[in-house]
Design a protein around this motif. Structure first.
Motif, PDB file in Angstrom:
ATOM      1  N   PHE A  10     -13.542  30.482 122.660  1.00  0.00           N
ATOM      2  CA  PHE A  10     -14.063  29.695 123.771  1.00  0.00           C
ATOM      3  C   PHE A  10     -14.097  28.222 123.386  1.00  0.00           C
ATOM      4  O   PHE A  10     -14.143  27.866 122.204  1.00  0.00           O
ATOM      5  CB  PHE A  10     -15.476  30.155 124.127  1.00  0.00           C
ATOM      6  N   ASN A  11     -14.088  27.368 124.398  1.00  0.00           N
ATOM      7  CA  ASN A  11     -14.162  25.930 124.154  1.00  0.00           C
ATOM      8  C   ASN A  11     -15.594  25.466 123.901  1.00  0.00           C
ATOM      9  O   ASN A  11     -15.821  24.478 123.210  1.00  0.00           O
ATOM     10  CB  ASN A  11     -13.599  25.154 125.360  1.00  0.00           C
ATOM     11  N   LYS A 186     -29.680  26.264 135.862  1.00  0.00           N
ATOM     12  CA  LYS A 186     -28.903  25.044 135.644  1.00  0.00           C
ATOM     13  C   LYS A 186     -29.648  23.823 136.184  1.00  0.00           C
ATOM     14  O   LYS A 186     -29.730  22.781 135.523  1.00  0.00           O
ATOM     15  CB  LYS A 186     -27.539  25.174 136.309  1.00  0.00           C
ATOM     16  N   ARG A 224     -23.137  35.460 133.399  1.00  0.00           N
ATOM     17  CA  ARG A 224     -22.600  34.267 134.057  1.00  0.00           C
ATOM     18  C   ARG A 224     -23.040  33.000 133.330  1.00  0.00           C
ATOM     19  O   ARG A 224     -22.256  32.048 133.199  1.00  0.00           O
ATOM     20  CB  ARG A 224     -23.042  34.234 135.519  1.00  0.00           C
ATOM     21  N   ALA A 228     -20.350  30.615 131.486  1.00  0.00           N
ATOM     22  CA  ALA A 228     -20.257  29.224 131.923  1.00  0.00           C
ATOM     23  C   ALA A 228     -20.431  28.275 130.740  1.00  0.00           C
ATOM     24  O   ALA A 228     -19.709  27.283 130.606  1.00  0.00           O
ATOM     25  CB  ALA A 228     -21.310  28.938 132.989  1.00  0.00           C
ATOM     26  N   GLY A 231     -17.172  29.499 128.183  1.00  0.00           N
ATOM     27  CA  GLY A 231     -15.828  29.421 128.748  1.00  0.00           C
ATOM     28  C   GLY A 231     -15.557  28.147 129.512  1.00  0.00           C
ATOM     29  O   GLY A 231     -14.454  27.588 129.451  1.00  0.00           O
ATOM     30  N   GLN A 232     -16.569  27.662 130.249  1.00  0.00           N
ATOM     31  CA  GLN A 232     -16.397  26.444 131.040  1.00  0.00           C
ATOM     32  C   GLN A 232     -16.960  25.211 130.340  1.00  0.00           C
ATOM     33  O   GLN A 232     -16.892  24.107 130.872  1.00  0.00           O
ATOM     34  CB  GLN A 232     -17.068  26.629 132.405  1.00  0.00           C
ATOM     35  N   ASN A 233     -17.538  25.413 129.177  1.00  0.00           N
ATOM     36  CA  ASN A 233     -18.128  24.324 128.395  1.00  0.00           C
ATOM     37  C   ASN A 233     -19.138  23.531 129.228  1.00  0.00           C
ATOM     38  O   ASN A 233     -19.196  22.293 129.165  1.00  0.00           O
ATOM     39  CB  ASN A 233     -17.041  23.394 127.851  1.00  0.00           C
ATOM     40  N   ASP A 234     -19.936  24.246 130.003  1.00  0.00           N
ATOM     41  CA  ASP A 234     -20.959  23.636 130.857  1.00  0.00           C
ATOM     42  C   ASP A 234     -22.185  23.336 130.000  1.00  0.00           C
ATOM     43  O   ASP A 234     -22.952  24.240 129.661  1.00  0.00           O
ATOM     44  CB  ASP A 234     -21.310  24.589 132.004  1.00  0.00           C
ATOM     45  N   GLN A 238     -25.917  25.544 128.059  1.00  0.00           N
ATOM     46  CA  GLN A 238     -25.642  25.860 126.656  1.00  0.00           C
ATOM     47  C   GLN A 238     -26.905  25.901 125.802  1.00  0.00           C
ATOM     48  O   GLN A 238     -26.832  25.900 124.581  1.00  0.00           O
ATOM     49  CB  GLN A 238     -24.652  24.840 126.086  1.00  0.00           C
TER      50      GLN A 238
END
Length: 311
Positions: A10-11, A186, A224, A228, A231-234, A238
């Motif tokens: 993952f990023n 979030k 999710r 996020a 995988g989405q580097n949100d 984190q």
């Protein structure tokens, strides 16, 4: 054919949050992949819960702790010793304005006594009344300055007070509580960081439910959030996750019904432990970096499970 483990890359990376001070400090988070699937060794810290209102707990706990339950400091010390927990959560339920309405001063003294009695990090929970908790957790943060405790938890109605006092003025950690909703989780993380709380000073309390009681919503929300963040580097998702399963697990009929009420179900204590272990283990697999249980045997079992999964 020999088995070849494939590790998904993952990023993103889950942030690290340190709780506790000095030799008692521990770190949670830091993983780069989904739980137990990577080479870096995902590990969940296991906490044990105590309360300043033990009269609401099932009778089996009196047999476990005896007179120690009458004194929160002794209660906390015994809980850590009996469970081997990595940290302790003290629930200041007596502060509830709709219950005993114990004063902020008394509850802060309880929190300080618990912190002094144990050699593990401390998480301080209020009474789930947003207005009272804002005053209470701000006072706790001030009194325990330098102890790096977790204020559990800030909600939309009081995050400004708890965030400003906990994560900024007095250098504590802030738990952001959302009700099993990724969007709320979030949003609250963003609000806290915009307020000035550093991401490394935030943990997420994304909510839970007893296994079998709508837990699929908890599982999907955790999945999710982790996907996020990784995988989405949100970066707003984190933060490490801290989950208290004790209230939900010991609040359903399988744990509440006495042996007189449901003799065919067997030992009430064993039922409660079983429900707690099932719920806690599901949260661990879902990505909870710190899990909180009520019974010492539950804590021991989860610690053993995590060690076994890590090999």
């Amino acid at each position: 054919m020999p088995y070849k483990k494939t590790e998904q890359k993952f990023n993103g990376k889950i942030g690290v949050c340190e709780i506790g001070a000095g030799d008692a400090a521990i770190s949670i988070g830091g993983e780069k992949t989904l739980p137990f699937l990577g080479g870096e060794g995902f590990k969940t810290a296991v906490g044990i819960a105590i309360t300043d209102s033990p009269e609401d707990w099932e009778g089996c706990f009196a047999a476990v702790y005896g007179d120690d339950m009458k004194d929160p400091a002794a209660f906390a010390k015994a809980a850590v010793e009996k469970s081997g927990a990595d940290f302790v959560l003290v629930k200041l339920a007596s502060a509830d304005p709709n219950g005993a309405d114990n004063s902020v001063e008394n509850c802060v003294a309880t929190a300080a006594a618990v912190e002094a009695a144990v050699n593990v990090p401390v998480v301080i929970e209020g009474c789930k009344n947003a207005e009272k908790d804002a005053k209470l957790l701000e006072a706790v943060a001030k009194t325990l300055e330098g102890k790096n405790v977790v204020l559990f938890s800030a909600v939309e109605d009081n995050y400004k007070t708890i965030g400003a006092a906990g994560g900024m003025a007095y250098g504590q950690k802030v738990s952001a509580e959302s009700a099993v909703d990724i969007n709320l989780a979030k949003q609250l993380n963003i609000l806290l960081t915009q307020l000035g709380v550093k991401p490394q000073d935030i943990v997420m309390d994304v909510g839970s439910a007893a296994a079998g009681y709508g837990f699929e919503y908890v599982a999907s929300t955790m999945d999710r959030i982790r996907l996020a963040g990784l995988g989405q580097n949100d970066d707003s998702l984190q933060m490490p996750i801290m989950t208290d399963v004790s209230n939900d697990s010991w609040g359903v009929k399988e744990a509440v019904f006495t042996e007189a009420e449901a003799p065919e179900w067997g030992s009430q204590e064993n039922r409660g432990i079983g429900m707690e272990i099932a719920t806690a283990s599901a949260c661990v697999i879902g990505g909870s970096n710190a899990i909180i249980v009520r019974h010492p045997e539950s804590a021991k079992t989860i610690k053993s499970m995590v060690a076994g999964l890590l090999g």
